[in-house]
Design a protein around this motif. Structure first.
Motif, PDB file in Angstrom:
ATOM      1  N   LEU A 185       0.828  -1.216   0.000  1.00 23.98           N
ATOM      2  CA  LEU A 185       0.000   0.000   0.000  1.00 23.98           C
ATOM      3  C   LEU A 185       0.860   1.263   0.000  1.00 23.98           C
ATOM      4  N   GLN A 186       2.053   1.168   0.553  1.00 23.03           N
ATOM      5  CA  GLN A 186       2.967   2.313   0.542  1.00 23.03           C
ATOM      6  C   GLN A 186       3.564   2.532  -0.844  1.00 23.03           C
ATOM      7  N   ALA A 187       3.438   1.539  -1.709  1.00 25.52           N
ATOM      8  CA  ALA A 187       4.038   1.619  -3.041  1.00 25.52           C
ATOM      9  C   ALA A 187       3.009   1.911  -4.139  1.00 25.52           C
ATOM     10  N   THR A 188       1.761   2.169  -3.759  1.00 25.01           N
ATOM     11  CA  THR A 188       0.731   2.430  -4.765  1.00 25.01           C
ATOM     12  C   THR A 188      -0.198   3.535  -4.291  1.00 25.01           C
ATOM     13  N   ASP A 189      -0.866   4.151  -5.238  1.00 27.26           N
ATOM     14  CA  ASP A 189      -1.857   5.167  -4.877  1.00 27.26           C
ATOM     15  C   ASP A 189      -3.276   4.666  -5.062  1.00 27.26           C
ATOM     16  N   GLU A 190      -3.424   3.417  -5.534  1.00 30.96           N
ATOM     17  CA  GLU A 190      -4.749   2.834  -5.750  1.00 30.96           C
ATOM     18  C   GLU A 190      -4.715   1.359  -5.363  1.00 30.96           C
ATOM     19  N   PRO A 191      -5.320   1.002  -4.228  1.00 32.09           N
ATOM     20  CA  PRO A 191      -5.294  -0.408  -3.830  1.00 32.09           C
ATOM     21  C   PRO A 191      -6.167  -1.267  -4.741  1.00 32.09           C
ATOM     22  N   THR A 192      -5.709  -2.497  -4.960  1.00 38.42           N
ATOM     23  CA  THR A 192      -6.502  -3.447  -5.743  1.00 38.42           C
ATOM     24  C   THR A 192      -7.719  -3.876  -4.921  1.00 38.42           C
ATOM     25  N   ARG A 193      -8.633  -4.561  -5.572  1.00 37.81           N
ATOM     26  CA  ARG A 193      -9.800  -5.072  -4.847  1.00 37.81           C
ATOM     27  C   ARG A 193      -9.359  -6.041  -3.758  1.00 37.81           C
ATOM     28  N   ALA A 194      -8.387  -6.902  -4.069  1.00 35.48           N
ATOM     29  CA  ALA A 194      -7.891  -7.858  -3.073  1.00 35.48           C
ATOM     30  C   ALA A 194      -7.261  -7.136  -1.889  1.00 35.48           C
ATOM     31  N   GLN A 195      -6.532  -6.074  -2.146  1.00 32.68           N
ATOM     32  CA  GLN A 195      -5.936  -5.293  -1.059  1.00 32.68           C
ATOM     33  C   GLN A 195      -7.016  -4.606  -0.232  1.00 32.68           C
ATOM     34  N   ARG A 196      -8.039  -4.108  -0.880  1.00 29.30           N
ATOM     35  CA  ARG A 196      -9.153  -3.470  -0.155  1.00 29.30           C
ATOM     36  C   ARG A 196      -9.842  -4.484   0.761  1.00 29.30           C
ATOM     37  N   MET A 197     -10.049  -5.678   0.243  1.00 31.26           N
ATOM     38  CA  MET A 197     -10.675  -6.732   1.052  1.00 31.26           C
ATOM     39  C   MET A 197      -9.782  -7.095   2.240  1.00 31.26           C
ATOM     40  N   ALA A 198      -8.478  -7.147   2.016  1.00 28.88           N
ATOM     41  CA  ALA A 198      -7.543  -7.473   3.095  1.00 28.88           C
ATOM     42  C   ALA A 198      -7.553  -6.384   4.165  1.00 28.88           C
ATOM     43  N   VAL A 199      -7.584  -5.122   3.762  1.00 25.70           N
ATOM     44  CA  VAL A 199      -7.654  -4.021   4.729  1.00 25.70           C
ATOM     45  C   VAL A 199      -8.951  -4.117   5.517  1.00 25.70           C
ATOM     46  N   LEU A 200     -10.056  -4.379   4.839  1.00 21.98           N
ATOM     47  CA  LEU A 200     -11.348  -4.556   5.516  1.00 21.98           C
ATOM     48  C   LEU A 200     -11.247  -5.647   6.567  1.00 21.98           C
TER      49      LEU A 200
END
Length: 89
Positions: free
Chosen positions: A31-46
């Motif tokens: 997440l520190q290396a991107t400005d737009e999280p993927t759907r999978a990353q969003r689900m993981a953060v959730l």
């Protein structure tokens, strides 16, 4: 270039980094290396933040101050990057 963490409100960045770093440091780095999280990353953060929120409930099921901050951070994250359903054809 700004990243996902920098796009969050400044008062929520510390709790986000602290929580994600303790539970999923690889995700935090991504997440520190991107400005737009993927759907999978969003689900993981959730998953991470909602699990952490549940860990900070008192006996009366009211959140602690830390729980409130985690909940507010999750809300800000999801407002900025909603999790949309799977595309159907």
């Amino acid at each position: 270039m700004s990243n996902v963490i920098q796009a969050l409100p400044s008062d929520m960045q510390e709790i986000f980094v602290e929580t994600m770093g303790a539970i999923d440091p690889e995700l935090l780095l991504a997440l520190q290396a991107t400005d737009e999280p993927t759907r999978a990353q969003r689900m993981a953060v959730l998953h991470v933040l909602s699990t952490e929120f549940c860990r900070h409930l008192q006996a009366d099921n009211e959140p602690t101050e830390r729980g409130k901050l985690i909940d507010n951070t999750l809300g800000a994250f999801l407002l900025r990057w909603p999790i949309k359903g799977e595309a159907t054809s």
